[in-house]
Design an enzyme around this catalytic site. Structure first.
Site, PDB file in Angstrom:
ATOM      1  N   TYR A 189      -5.078  -6.586 -11.949  1.00 46.33           N
ATOM      2  CA  TYR A 189      -4.774  -5.475 -11.045  1.00 46.33           C
ATOM      3  C   TYR A 189      -3.330  -4.998 -11.247  1.00 46.33           C
ATOM      4  CZ  TYR A 189      -4.477  -2.714  -6.787  1.00 46.33           C
ATOM      5  OH  TYR A 189      -4.306  -1.680  -5.898  1.00 46.33           O
ATOM      6  N   GLY A 191     -10.464   5.147   2.445  1.00 45.03           N
ATOM      7  CA  GLY A 191      -9.055   4.739   2.377  1.00 45.03           C
ATOM      8  C   GLY A 191      -8.064   5.845   2.022  1.00 45.03           C
ATOM      9  N   ILE A 192      -7.231   5.545   1.032  1.00 42.69           N
ATOM     10  CA  ILE A 192      -6.127   6.446   0.673  1.00 42.69           C
ATOM     11  C   ILE A 192      -6.662   7.782   0.130  1.00 42.69           C
ATOM     12  CG2 ILE A 192      -4.129   6.710  -0.861  1.00 42.69           C
ATOM     13  CD1 ILE A 192      -3.813   3.606  -0.714  1.00 42.69           C
TER      14      ILE A 192
END
Ligand SMILES: NC(=O)c1ccc[n+]([C@@H]2O[C@H](COP(=O)([O-])OP(=O)(O)OC[C@H]3O[C@@H](n4cnc5c(N)ncnc54)[C@H](O)[C@@H]3O)[C@@H](O)[C@H]2O)c1
Length: 254
Positions: A150, A12-13
């Site tokens: 989160y 991902g990132i």
């Protein structure tokens, strides 16, 4: 060329940031559970410490930049991993690598989230993270929802970064954060498939003002800017890369 460290570099990132730095000719040490230079479980304190020591021994002359990007999402059934990986490991690694960053007047870019501002959070949990109360955070994790854990963790991270950025800047290190909105990665794909969180994530994406979620490369572009000399006057900032979502939800909150 510079030397950088990126955690969460296998996907991902984090993977996009690592490759963008490498394309610019930098040396990048990746840290992740698997498939990278330093394999470590960052939910474990000893593994965090081992990673810091390994990085320091590989970069005795210091580091130009650090991006603690490893994280786990709302759909993770092992809820305690959210505070351990997304908050405590980040803070410990930034502190552990601060002397290396000081040597080169480097920069760290933390990876927060626009969920820190657009979702409800539990202030007691946020405070317990900022108080560095690991045991209580893990205990609270059982009673809070994935979204509270989160978003609250990312909010605590942004506040920690802003509080720490003054002394870091005085020591020559720029601390900033990205606040990505929905970005298409393994994390969000598994969230979308989750029967509990999937429908709300889908509605969230549909409401993005720019009409589409980001790609990991969009986040990498912003991270590289914050790491670069072009951002030499930027410290203590949280840069939203979220298609306009934060501004839509709280236009007056500035
Ligand atoms: N994708 C989004 O929409 C989004 C939005 C806001 C913030 N973020 C944040 O961006 C960061 C990267 O997320 P992503 O979307 O690229 O997800 P991803 O799942 O593609 O990548 C996360 C990486 O972190 C690693 N990781 C997870 N737990 C770990 C542990 N215990 N030890 C070491 N490595 C671990 C994974 O192995 C994985 O390679 C995370 O901090 C996430 O919270 C993502």
């Amino acid at each position: 060329m510079g030397e950088f460290v990126v955690t969460g570099a296998a996907s991902g990132i984090g993977r996009a940031i690592k490759s963008a730095l490498e394309i610019e000719g930098h040396v990048v040490i990746g840290v992740d559970l698997h498939d990278t230079d330093i394999c470590a479980d960052l939910s474990n304190n000893d593994e965090v410490e081992r990673s810091i020591q390994t990085i320091r021994s590989h970069c005795p002359d210091g580091l130009d930049g650090f991006v603690p990007c490893a994280g786990t999402g709302v759909e993770n059934p092992n809820k305690k991993l959210i505070p351990l990986v997304n908050y405590f490991a980040v803070v410990e690694m930034v502190e552990g690598l601060m002397p290396s960053l000081q040597l080169r007047r480097g920069a760290a870019v933390l990876v927060c989230s626009n969920s820190a501002t657009v979702q409800g959070h539990d202030e007691g949990y946020v405070q317990c993270l900022l108080d560095n109360d690991r045991d209580k955070a893990v205990e609270l994790a059982e009673s809070l929802t994935g979204f509270q854990l989160y978003g609250g963790g990312k909010l605590a991270l942004a506040r920690w970064m802003r509080k720490r950025s003054t002394s870091a800047a005085q020591a020559g290190v720029r601390l900033n954060a990205l606040a990505p909105g929905y970005t298409q990665t393994a994390m969000t794909e598994s969230g979308m498939k989750d029967p509990v969180v999937g429908p709300s994530m889908e509605a969230f994406v549909k409401s993005i003002p720019l009409g589409t979620g980001a790609q990991p490369e969009d986040q990498a572009n912003a991270a590289l800017f914050l790491l670069s000399d072009k951002a030499s006057q930027i410290a203590g900032s949280v840069l939203f890369v979220d298609g306009g979502h934060d501004a839509m939800f709280r236009p007056d909150n500035f």
